[in-house]
Design an enzyme around this catalytic site. Structure first.
Site, PDB file in Angstrom:
ATOM      1  N   ASN A 238       0.853  -1.182   0.000  1.00  0.00           N
ATOM      2  CA  ASN A 238       0.000   0.000   0.000  1.00  0.00           C
ATOM      3  C   ASN A 238       0.890   1.233   0.000  1.00  0.00           C
ATOM      4  OD1 ASN A 238       0.782   0.536   2.724  1.00  0.00           O
ATOM      5  ND2 ASN A 238      -0.899  -0.727   3.498  1.00  0.00           N
ATOM      6  N   LEU A 239       0.284   2.403  -0.009  1.00  0.00           N
ATOM      7  CA  LEU A 239       1.057   3.632  -0.152  1.00  0.00           C
ATOM      8  C   LEU A 239       2.023   3.831   1.012  1.00  0.00           C
ATOM      9  CD1 LEU A 239       1.216   5.910  -2.228  1.00  0.00           C
ATOM     10  CD2 LEU A 239      -0.405   7.204  -0.829  1.00  0.00           C
ATOM     11  N   ALA A 240       1.562   3.554   2.235  1.00  0.00           N
ATOM     12  CA  ALA A 240       2.428   3.722   3.399  1.00  0.00           C
ATOM     13  C   ALA A 240       3.621   2.772   3.336  1.00  0.00           C
ATOM     14  CB  ALA A 240       1.631   3.499   4.679  1.00  0.00           C
ATOM     15  N   GLU A 241       3.366   1.539   2.908  1.00  0.00           N
ATOM     16  CA  GLU A 241       4.457   0.565   2.801  1.00  0.00           C
ATOM     17  C   GLU A 241       5.455   0.958   1.713  1.00  0.00           C
ATOM     18  OE1 GLU A 241       1.829  -3.308   4.295  1.00  0.00           O
ATOM     19  OE2 GLU A 241       1.885  -2.740   2.174  1.00  0.00           O
TER      20      GLU A 241
ATOM     21  N   ASP B  22      -5.695  -7.988   1.217  1.00  0.00           N
ATOM     22  CA  ASP B  22      -5.858  -9.428   0.968  1.00  0.00           C
ATOM     23  C   ASP B  22      -6.709  -9.657  -0.276  1.00  0.00           C
ATOM     24  OD1 ASP B  22      -4.438  -9.928   3.289  1.00  0.00           O
ATOM     25  OD2 ASP B  22      -6.225 -10.255   4.519  1.00  0.00           O
TER      26      ASP B  22
END
Length: 484
Positions: free
Chosen positions: A203-206, A273
């Site tokens: 995701n964007l944060a990751e 998921d």
């Protein structure tokens, strides 16, 4: 996306291997009516409990819900939570679980307490202790053995110990040797341990954490993705960006930006998921990566509109792909399975579902009064209409005046109607059994006991009512007046 062929959503031949951190998700639902006298916290009166597979287990559950088959491999403890997890997995059609017991660690559990549709507390039971070496060796062997019968490998990393660097390296190498793609749902800041993977789905944060870059706009996301590809040896990366959609980077190809599909966001838990599961099922069914990404984007838009850790059904994907505007007339006319998918979605939102049925040949004020009355008593209104052949049996060879397609379209054009379903049988009982509406209303001079299907609805706890017809208003009377 409305030009996608229907068979794009046929995943029945897909076989996917999921390896990763398996968990047991528990949900305790109840009502909150007071604050505890012991501390300023709400008191939940527990009404029901639900257990389901979490972590990598939820990825497998999403794959199976799409109609594919999933083999799930992970670690559990020697405890009652493992017994319950095996039980709930056994009850999930389409999942074959091969869980390895590690006696040095407990089964990971996450318990969520939900009062008045709001999550109030989560309790985690887990350990930071690394798995035993022999447990990981057994897991690797089981995964390599299962890979022979699967087309795609998914590594579901929740940073709970199963996706140790040695495990990832060996499984990626085994998949590469077999010529099978590897998808990774990553964790942490070091994506180099996934080197050789076909696609990583942060995701964007990751992506920000792993790349050290801002990712503030399309250009920033592409730059971060390219850096991750180059530094970590990744063939492709799909960055999920919430309200900004998704960005797919595949080798040296031009970036693909997919706008967000969600219209209402209720809960983002489990959306990652769903994304990796949809891509895996699509690739295993022979779809291209861009097609798989499109499907995953649509699936993500559906699942965030549900409450809790939910799944996406094939019919929901078909509806979203071929009926992009849920408020259009065409989108309101549904097959049985499309109707069931829509009802499941409404029910997940806690909405009350009403149902009425009839011929509805020539719409008149009596019909409008009935529909308006039913709609005032529910959140969603389903209107079931008799098919043409059924109408001829009931009304004679001169009826219906309007064929079933036109009758359905006219009803769908009414703002108070949420769904129209045509039924071929003489009665709507099979449809009532399938959809199980909360409220059945029939217009006419009946008692409740005389309403067809009343016993079915009351049998599962639904409500049945009779609405009085508007005097002098009927299709038969209208036709008589037209004939003079």
């Amino acid at each position: 996306m409305s030009d996608f062929p229907a068979d794009l959503v046929d995943f029945s031949a897909a076989r996917v291997l999921v390896v990763g951190d398996v968990m047991l998700d528990r949900f305790v639902y109840g009502d909150v009516q007071r604050i505890s006298p012991e501390a300023p916290i709400p008191v939940i009166r527990a009404e029901r409990e639900l257990a389901m597979p979490g972590g990598a287990g939820n990825v497998a559950r999403n794959i199976a819900a799409l109609g594919a088959r999933a083999t799930l491999i992970g670690l559990v403890g020697d405890d009652t939570a493992a017994d319950l997890l095996n039980d709930v997995l056994a009850a999930e059609p389409g999942i074959e679980a091969r869980l390895v017991v590690d006696e040095t660690r407990p089964t990971i559990e996450k318990s969520r307490f939900i009062g008045s549709r709001q999550q109030l507390l989560r309790v985690d039971r887990e350990t930071s202790r690394a798995p035993a070496d022999d447990s990981l060796a057994t897991l690797i062997a089981a995964a390599i053995d299962a890979l022979a019968d699967c087309s795609v490998l998914v590594l579901s990393d929740y940073a709970k110990g199963v996706m140790a660097p040695s495990v990832v390296t060996k499984l990626v190498a085994a998949a590469a040797k077999a010529g099978k793609p590897v998808l990774v749902d990553p964790k942490g800041s070091d994506f180099s341990r996934y080197r050789g993977a076909t696609l990583v789905t942060p995701n964007l944060a990751e992506a920000r954490l792993a790349s050290g870059m801002a990712c503030d706009d399309d250009a920033g996301v592409v730059a971060a993705g390219r850096r991750l590809q180059a530094d970590s040896g990744l063939a492709g990366i799909l960055i999920t960006r919430g309200a900004a959609g998704m960005t797919l980077l595949q080798g040296d190809a031009a970036p693909m930006h997919l706008p967000a599909e969600a219209r209402e966001v209720f809960d983002v838990s489990g959306a990652g998921d769903t994304v990796v599961a949809t891509i895996a099922a699509a690739l295993a069914a022979g779809r291209s990566l861009p097609q798989a990404a499109h499907l995953a984007n649509v699936a993500a838009g559906i699942v965030v509109g549900k409450i809790g850790t939910a799944v996406v059904l094939p019919e929901e994907l078909r509806v979203a792909l071929h009926m992009p505007d849920p408020h259009s007339f065409a989108a309101k006319v549904a097959t049985r399975q499309q109707a069931r998918a829509r009802v499941d979605l409404w029910r997940a939102h806690g909405e009350r579902i009403g149902f009425t049925n009839g011929v509805f040949d020539l719409l008149h004020p009596g019909h409008l009064a009935l529909l308006s009355e039913v709609r005032s008593q529910c959140d969603r209104l389903i209107v079931a209409i008799n098919a043409d052949a059924s109408v001829k049996k009931l009304k004679g060879p001169q009826r219906p005046v309007q064929d079933e397609d036109h009758r359905a379209q006219l009803l769908a054009a009414l703002g108070m109607v949420d769904l129209v379903v045509v039924f071929e049988e003489d009665t709507p009982i099979p449809l009532l059994e399938l959809l199980q509406p909360d409220l059945l209303v029939k217009g006419g001079d009946y008692t409740v006991d005389q309403v067809v299907g009343a016993d079915v609805v009351r049998g599962y706890g639904g409500e049945v009512r009779v609405s009085k017809l508007v005097a002098g208003q009927s299709t038969t009377a209208t036709i008589s007046r037209l004939r003079g």
